[in-house]
Design an enzyme around this catalytic site. Structure first.
Site, short mmCIF file in Angstrom:
data_model
loop_
_atom_site.label_atom_id
_atom_site.label_comp_id
_atom_site.label_asym_id
_atom_site.label_seq_id
_atom_site.Cartn_x
_atom_site.Cartn_y
_atom_site.Cartn_z
N GLU A 99 29.63 -27.95 33.58
CA GLU A 99 28.89 -27.03 34.60
C GLU A 99 29.44 -26.34 35.50
O GLU A 99 29.19 -25.07 36.04
CB GLU A 99 27.46 -27.77 35.14
CG GLU A 99 26.73 -28.06 33.67
CD GLU A 99 25.80 -29.39 34.25
OE1 GLU A 99 25.67 -29.81 35.04
OE2 GLU A 99 25.47 -30.04 33.07
N HIS A 122 33.66 -30.73 36.30
CA HIS A 122 32.56 -30.86 35.22
C HIS A 122 32.36 -29.44 34.64
O HIS A 122 32.44 -28.49 35.09
CB HIS A 122 31.39 -31.30 36.27
CG HIS A 122 30.23 -31.51 35.23
ND1 HIS A 122 29.26 -30.65 34.54
CD2 HIS A 122 29.73 -32.88 35.06
CE1 HIS A 122 28.41 -31.44 34.11
NE2 HIS A 122 28.62 -32.67 34.12
N GLY A 144 23.57 -32.97 28.35
CA GLY A 144 22.17 -32.49 28.75
C GLY A 144 21.69 -32.11 27.39
O GLY A 144 20.42 -31.35 27.74
N ASN A 147 25.36 -39.07 37.94
CA ASN A 147 25.56 -37.77 38.17
C ASN A 147 24.39 -36.96 38.46
O ASN A 147 23.53 -36.59 37.43
CB ASN A 147 26.62 -36.88 37.42
CG ASN A 147 26.51 -35.36 37.66
OD1 ASN A 147 26.25 -34.69 38.76
ND2 ASN A 147 27.14 -34.39 36.86
N GLU A 160 33.65 -35.74 28.23
CA GLU A 160 32.25 -35.26 28.30
C GLU A 160 32.40 -33.77 27.27
O GLU A 160 32.46 -32.99 27.73
CB GLU A 160 31.92 -34.74 29.57
CG GLU A 160 31.44 -35.98 30.51
CD GLU A 160 30.39 -35.71 31.48
OE1 GLU A 160 29.59 -36.51 31.80
OE2 GLU A 160 30.63 -34.47 32.25
N LYS A 197 23.51 -34.22 39.74
CA LYS A 197 23.44 -32.73 39.59
C LYS A 197 22.51 -32.11 40.92
O LYS A 197 22.51 -32.87 42.06
CB LYS A 197 22.79 -32.27 38.29
CG LYS A 197 23.83 -32.84 37.28
CD LYS A 197 23.65 -32.15 36.02
CE LYS A 197 24.46 -33.10 34.83
NZ LYS A 197 24.33 -32.73 33.62
N SER A 234 24.54 -37.09 27.46
CA SER A 234 23.38 -37.64 26.77
C SER A 234 23.64 -39.29 26.81
O SER A 234 23.01 -39.89 25.54
CB SER A 234 23.26 -36.89 25.57
OG SER A 234 22.92 -35.95 25.50
#
Ligand code: PGA
Length: 269
Positions: A105, A103, A181, A11, A175, A13, A221
């Protein structure tokens, strides 16, 4: 037990323009070919920005690379007056196979919530692609010890009206938000526990046949130092990789470690 092909999905991003994207894909393809990567045993997918998908698709097709392409989100509607949106049909026409939905985010910075996530999943399925539904708890739920129920409830909220046929085309990415991240990774045991709880949900709702087919990824991560241990969990079927997917060498190492674990898994069946 069904044999599930693991997926290693990058991904990207909001990183890389189309020139950087095509350069990366060439480097990745070369690294994997050079390492005699077993493309049949492990799927490699890259999710670039919308603006890079076409360039990546053309390159992959021209060079007959065995790398899949996906998208990072999608509109829940099919067409019309929705300025700035991209439909599932448009992505399917670009050869996308997977679309990330929900996701953390997007749930945080955009109104991607359980109501429209259901519609996005339906749109992706209707366009013959596979949704990668992201779920996972924040630090708050983990502190309360309710992370497994939390992830399973998020899956249930989206899955409740889907048929068996649709269910088996889903991929779930567990996740935990605190791991995305941050450099903090779930332990292999907690990644396995979450993947197992989610698989169990599929088993109770759709039966063994479906639950054995659904691929459950871990994300948060992931890098080449922790991928092998995370793949020890028998319910973990690969990864959704963010930061480490921006480095072709690191990403190819994760792919190779995943493939090696998958081969070991097969040998022990
Ligand atoms: P990360 O991101 O690997 O950088 O933690 C994972 C993701 O956002 O899917």
């Amino acid at each position: 037990m069904a044999q599930r092909i693991p997926v290693v999905a990058g991904n990207w991003k909001m990183n890389f323009d189309h020139l950087e994207a095509t350069y990366f894909i060439q480097k990745l393809a070369w690294l994997l070919r050079d390492a005699h990567f077993d493309f049949k045993g492990t799927e490699i997918v890259i999710m670039p920005s919308f603006t890079s998908i076409r360039s990546v698709q053309v390159l992959i097709e021209a060079e007959k690379m065995r790398i899949g392409v996906g998208a990072q989100t999608v509109s829940e509607t099919s067409d019309g007056a929705f300025t700035g949106d991209i439909s599932a049909q448009m992505l399917a026409r670009l050869g996308c196979k997977y679309v990330i939905i929900g996701h953390s985010e997007r749930r945080k910075y955009h109104p991607e919530d359980d109501a429209n996530i259901v519609d996005k999943v339906r749109a992706v399925l209707a366009a013959d692609m596979n949704p990668i539904l992201c779920v996972g708890e924040s630090f708050e739920e983990r502190k309360q010890g309710i992370e497994l129920e939390y992830a399973v409830n998020q899956v249930h909220d989206v899955m409740r009206d889907l048929s068996d046929k649709e269910a088996q085309r889903m991929l779930i990415a567990y996740e935990p938000i605190w791991a995305v991240g941050t450099g903090m990774v779930a332990t292999p045991q907690s990644a396995q526990d979450a993947a197992n709880a989610i698989r169990d949900y599929f088993k109770k709702t759709y039966g063994t046949d479906v639950s054995e087919k659904v691929r459950i990824l871990y994300g948060g991560s992931v890098n080449a130092s922790n991928a092998q241990a995370l793949m020890e969990g028998p319910d973990v079927d690969g990864f959704l990789v963010g930061g480490a997917a921006l480095d072709a060498e690191e990403f190819s190492r994760i792919a190779r470690l995943t493939s090696r674990s998958a081969r070991r898994r097969l040998a022990h069946r």
